[in-house]
Motif scaffolding. Structure first.
Motif, PDB file in Angstrom:
ATOM      1  N   ARG A 231      -9.732   0.083  -4.444  1.00 47.50           N
ATOM      2  CA  ARG A 231      -8.653   0.897  -5.140  1.00 47.50           C
ATOM      3  C   ARG A 231      -9.283   1.791  -5.966  1.00 47.50           C
ATOM      4  NH1 ARG A 231      -5.386  -4.178  -4.757  1.00 47.50           N
ATOM      5  NH2 ARG A 231      -6.610  -4.973  -6.289  1.00 47.50           N
TER       6      ARG A 231
ATOM      7  N   THR B  73      -1.036   1.612   1.612  1.00 48.04           N
ATOM      8  CA  THR B  73      -0.287   2.300   0.482  1.00 48.04           C
ATOM      9  C   THR B  73       1.145   2.489   0.572  1.00 48.04           C
ATOM     10  OG1 THR B  73      -0.826   4.407   1.639  1.00 48.04           O
ATOM     11  CG2 THR B  73      -2.408   3.628  -0.110  1.00 48.04           C
TER      12      THR B  73
ATOM     13  N   HIS C 191      -6.689  -5.915   2.022  1.00 47.69           N
ATOM     14  CA  HIS C 191      -6.850  -7.303   2.883  1.00 47.69           C
ATOM     15  C   HIS C 191      -8.146  -7.143   3.652  1.00 47.69           C
ATOM     16  CE1 HIS C 191      -2.672  -8.420   1.953  1.00 47.69           C
ATOM     17  NE2 HIS C 191      -2.301  -7.052   2.228  1.00 47.69           N
TER      18      HIS C 191
ATOM     19  N   ARG D 259       0.502 -10.839   4.600  1.00 49.52           N
ATOM     20  CA  ARG D 259      -0.369 -12.027   4.707  1.00 49.52           C
ATOM     21  C   ARG D 259       0.200 -12.767   5.800  1.00 49.52           C
ATOM     22  NH1 ARG D 259      -4.183 -13.811   1.505  1.00 49.52           N
ATOM     23  NH2 ARG D 259      -3.264 -15.777   1.328  1.00 49.52           N
TER      24      ARG D 259
ATOM     25  N   SER E 179      -2.189   1.113  -6.690  1.00 49.80           N
ATOM     26  CA  SER E 179      -1.370   0.170  -6.259  1.00 49.80           C
ATOM     27  C   SER E 179      -1.329   0.015  -4.813  1.00 49.80           C
ATOM     28  CB  SER E 179      -0.001   0.736  -6.652  1.00 49.80           C
ATOM     29  OG  SER E 179       0.585   1.908  -5.977  1.00 49.80           O
TER      30      SER E 179
ATOM     31  N   LYS F 137       3.547  -2.774   3.044  1.00 54.49           N
ATOM     32  CA  LYS F 137       3.001  -4.097   2.319  1.00 54.49           C
ATOM     33  C   LYS F 137       3.530  -5.320   2.517  1.00 54.49           C
ATOM     34  CE  LYS F 137       1.195  -1.126  -1.405  1.00 54.49           C
ATOM     35  NZ  LYS F 137       1.534  -0.909  -2.812  1.00 54.49           N
ATOM     36  N   LYS F 138       4.858  -5.578   2.670  1.00 52.90           N
ATOM     37  CA  LYS F 138       5.615  -6.645   2.856  1.00 52.90           C
ATOM     38  C   LYS F 138       5.284  -7.429   3.825  1.00 52.90           C
ATOM     39  CE  LYS F 138      10.494  -7.834   2.331  1.00 52.90           C
ATOM     40  NZ  LYS F 138      10.626  -8.937   3.327  1.00 52.90           N
TER      41      LYS F 138
ATOM     42  N   GLU G 161       4.721   1.120   0.688  1.00 53.00           N
ATOM     43  CA  GLU G 161       5.501   0.041   0.299  1.00 53.00           C
ATOM     44  C   GLU G 161       6.077  -0.809   1.306  1.00 53.00           C
ATOM     45  OE1 GLU G 161       5.362  -1.284  -2.859  1.00 53.00           O
ATOM     46  OE2 GLU G 161       3.826   0.447  -3.129  1.00 53.00           O
TER      47      GLU G 161
ATOM     48  N   ASP H   7      -2.530  -2.219  -1.376  1.00 54.75           N
ATOM     49  CA  ASP H   7      -2.708  -3.447  -1.013  1.00 54.75           C
ATOM     50  C   ASP H   7      -3.951  -3.618  -0.221  1.00 54.75           C
ATOM     51  OD1 ASP H   7      -0.754  -4.681  -2.458  1.00 54.75           O
ATOM     52  OD2 ASP H   7       0.341  -5.426  -0.625  1.00 54.75           O
TER      53      ASP H   7
ATOM     54  N   ALA I 112     -11.284  -5.693  -3.801  1.00 55.68           N
ATOM     55  CA  ALA I 112      -9.868  -4.911  -3.697  1.00 55.68           C
ATOM     56  C   ALA I 112      -9.983  -4.045  -4.724  1.00 55.68           C
ATOM     57  CB  ALA I 112      -8.690  -5.881  -3.569  1.00 55.68           C
ATOM     58  N   GLU I 113     -10.282  -4.337  -6.066  1.00 59.68           N
ATOM     59  CA  GLU I 113      -9.848  -3.777  -7.159  1.00 59.68           C
ATOM     60  C   GLU I 113     -11.161  -2.337  -7.020  1.00 59.68           C
ATOM     61  OE1 GLU I 113      -7.822  -3.707  -8.885  1.00 59.68           O
ATOM     62  OE2 GLU I 113      -8.433  -2.354 -10.407  1.00 59.68           O
TER      63      GLU I 113
END
Lengths: 343, 343, 343, 343
Positions: free
Chosen positions: A48, A217, A59, A226, A55, A222-223, A219, A57, A44-45
């Motif tokens: 990014r 990206t 998955h 999962r 920032s 993102k919520k 926001e 997310d 993931a990093e």
């Protein structure tokens, strides 16, 4: 006589050797389940960094249809709908997976597998009240099912229209590597991240054993993502297996190298076909090319190579040829030689 | 201080080395997409032989929640419902995946993670008219989430009741190997195939990199199943990767060997714990054991080992410990020694 | 200045006086709930006689969108889809109600709001494998959203194609009375029952206070239908209120009388408009007519009458005018006189 | 011998005469479709005044199951779930209508048909991560399926817990009139509006021909609600018919008068039964009473009156008796006399 080679897909081989080696070297170290492991975290990093969206997310999940249905069904309220090109994968080739989550897909024919701002606007304008669905998300493929790409100007214009009109922009990047590494495409990964609300980076069609990386990206999107993964059966216990593969793909530029090679094979193939006097249904931009042959030649080629017919056009047939990172260059020359003999 | 070992799951390691080796040896041979390849065909045949069900359909997909939701949503009409134990995975730990496909799950508490015929009958009897859902499918886990197994008598009685009452019997076999290879279980794979309408054989929790094999013996449930896989995002382009793993698992008895070893480690662990004077919440039958410790001891163990609390019982805590094919025997003795020190 | 009259809909009035009288005369007699009352039973019998289908199932419910979504979602398996004209009510004006139950609607443009056998066949032919939905039900409106009707030849050809290709034929009869009583339509109610698998007879748009009658002739579709009604919220506690209304509509020919009057007003209106030199977008066959006026005239008429614009055509506007059983003949002449003045 | 009277339901009569008269007096005035008419507007205003919630949104639709499924499916994201008592109508008697929209209903047994804060908290506490649904909405019935009511203290405590824990509070008011007009209930309509996020006021079970009024006070839930009504088939073309009925019900206190009379008949009936030495399963608070009779007496009563058995208790049977606004007082005395004879 056996088929010499299959140009049907770019996922006909297991995986790039580097990925298989990495998997073999893991041994029996224990890792956390469900994507909470160190490989997923590291990949993931890496992603990014690659997309310059620190920032975002990320998955990991197992396939493209799954990625599309999880993202889209998570983004929409029950009355909201998708805008897609008629050739879009979600509309034609996912067995109604989006509708199965409750949402209509509104289409326009578009051009070269792409949607224009005018196409999107015409859908929005048509849907004026509560007797119709409310368009809320634009779905694009990059590269498209026709092998074409959006330019920065095209995608920026769509992105601006979407933001001005409260539409999410979601990009199916099953072949994102092929797109970004196309000479016809002036977009970077970072551009895609900036211009869209979510997209996925396809591993399956670019050298991974399997697996895709969803990048979010926006926001709002993102919520609780999962939860959405889990409820659609997309949260793999061993997500680490996908995480590890993306570590390989996004270390030392492997992902781009594989896409470049795939594109390069397609271009050589297209050049050879064009040199023999044949045309193409769409611009040749990535690893999908769709030449048009007389029916008799298409049929003769079918006896030698694996590929799908795309469309009948009078007494001609447009056929779809895909190359992959693994396509041997020698096979390209074999195909051209065989086509020369048939011509 | 680092955790010595994780007993949280039986899918904390990547895969059995033989599977990784098999994947590595494939090279860049081309195969057909979407499960139409030779590996899936061969593994399906190996499985049919193993379960002695020569006309069964076998499909490979990536995870257990996915298997459950695809089978169940495909089997039911909109008004039909599932009967499951309250501890069933689909009811408690799949984020409403079944309900998300439109179906109610009716539960009974059951015993030791299992349903009895009386439990099932009481649900059926309660649902008498069109103001209530119509129970149509019984969901069981074998082995259960409590680590227990059904005996042949128990499962046969349930199967008979189901057939007499037009209920499908579907078995979640995420840990089918552990069950069949339990001394407490007198069922064979062939029995499971005969007594149920569909079940899956779990790879993820028994040594595979990932992947499950759905087996369908009921003719009605076979129909159009590939459509259902596709529309739920479960038809992997590279299904061959799963097919190949099941070839390894079902050649030379690897699947049973791994389950036996996993069970054996659990039994040794349970014997040690019992010898120190502790009891278990459920019979120790497979690779999940749930001992009951005083809170203080449970807390002390948490500082040394990874595991989940199952239930608070007064000033005691029942904790869930899982072993896997890869659990080192030495770790078992470490745990018992640490428990001895704490006791 | 106030609007003189609304031609927007054929459901702008409460109900035919005979229906209101019948409701008032009931008093406080008790009846069974949920459609198990004597009024529903009697009306079902009246309808079965009218359509000459003595083993048909008849169910009463409150609205057309509800009828469409209950029937269609009950008939289809998760991967199955609907074929409909692009102008079909379920596709354009039901806010994705069908997709919300999980099913894709595949469209063809058709002609005059109608589908041809070739249209249907082209959808079927296009859907060849499990990567695409499986077309399973053809949806038609009779009369159509364009005010047109199918002839017996047209509907018979469609019916035959459907039966030869395992497709259900479902007819949205929100305006079935207007269709059957159109001079352009040589179909009887009995023909509709014989040629289709299910249809509904619209009350809302032909004089009822509210309510539709679903008729199912296909045995497979009959099964468990009351469950489907209930789970979609369509099984009204006081179904008797609808049952009673259909008793009125199907006693002494009221249903046909109302439709005939509605059609007759539309024809007079169309004759007047045509006599002033204007054309129509579609054949004038029922109580929906769609004349084409210069924009300036359309705008001037908007100041006098209520109606919706259908389509802009260059500097002209096609407008949709509906008449009902209650439209006063004098208003027709007023409209024509006003149009004459504007012309 | 014919049944003397049915105590099965409170919706066994068509409608209060005042409502039928109002409908009859309308004539053929034209009104706007889909709830945009003057009757709906006026009734919404009457309701807003009655509940002292001047910015509430009010929508009219045809039935209670429909109201429940539209509100709940509109309020929730795909992974979110409902908390309800096990006796709740949505859980037991709506054929899985909520699950059919994709959402799990988590239950607790509760007491007297009611949920306590502790019940709700125990569901919330149990759902801790993304492997489980996320409880998001509490569903209560007022009055309950057991005929009981919440006090202001009880409902206020629930409301506070919900607001502190990001849960919507939705109240099924199919029998809201009976509740508010119960001596056991110290809640006003205004209290209900303040304490909940949305609720509905039932017409069907309190004198209307049919129809319910959904009231939404939460701003988030208001958004796009007409789309949700339409996509579930709940936006009636002739909503005006319901609007007009609510004008009658909420003018001159008819709604409360009818509920009071219904409650009063139930109380007289209960007093008589109690005076003969019988007990009740739940407190007698509204128009549903559940006395417990020896089996033989219950059976004898079945030959005289219509009612449903609620529960077998050893050699006794708890039976459910409902009164309505229309129940003749003489019938109450007949029942008591018959019971006296049987005792």
């Amino acid at each position: 006589m056996l088929m010499k080679y299959s140009f049907r897909n770019d996922y006909s081989e297991f995986a790039h050797p580097g990925i298989l080696t990495a998997l073999s070297e893991i041994g029996d170290t224990q890792f956390e389940g469900y994507g909470l492991d160190e490989y997923c975290a590291l990949s993931a990093e890496l992603i990014r960094n690659k997309i310059n969206a620190h920032s975002a997310d990320v998955h990991f999940l197992s396939g493209g249809t799954q990625a599309n249905l999880v993202v889209i069904s998570s983004a929409l309220r029950p009355h909201e709908a998708v805008i897609a090109p008629g050739s879009g994968h979600i509309y034609m080739h996912e067995t109604g997976a989006i509708e199965a989550t409750g949402h209509k897909v509104c289409t326009r024919e578009g051009y070269d597998g792409k949607l224009s701002v005018d196409d999107i606007k015409s859908v929005v304008d048509e849907h004026s009240d509560e007797h119709m669905v409310k368009p809320r998300l634009v779905y694009l493929s990059l590269s498209t099912e026709c092998g074409t790409v959006y330019t920065n100007d095209e995608l920026s214009a769509i992105s601006k229209y979407c933001r001005d009109n409260a539409l999410y922009l979601y990009i199916d990047g099953a072949r994102l590597g092929a797109a970004i590494n196309s000479p016809a495409c002036d977009l970077t990964y970072a551009d895609v991240a900036v211009l869209s609300d979510a997209f996925f980076i396809g591993g399956t069609k670019n050298g991974a054993l399997f697996g895709e990386a969803i990048v979010i990206t926006n926001e709002t999107l993102k919520k609780d993502f999962r939860f959405y993964l889990k409820l659609r059966g997309a949260l793999l216990a061993k997500s680490a297996v996908i995480g590890l593969q993306f570590r390989e793909l996004f270390t030392d530029g492997l992902y781009d190298d594989l896409a470049l090679r795939s594109n390069s094979m397609a271009r050589k193939l297209a050049d050879g076909i064009r040199s023999l006097g044949y045309n193409f249904l769409f611009p040749v931009e990535t690893n999908i090319i769709i030449p048009v042959f007389p029916d008799s030649i298409a049929q003769a080629l079918h006896r030698l190579y694996g590929f799908y017919d795309w469309q009948k056009i009078g007494d001609k047939t447009a056929v779809r040829l895909l190359t992959s990172w693994a396509t041997p260059e020698s096979i390209i020359y074999d195909f051209i030689a065989d086509l020369f003999d048939l011509t």
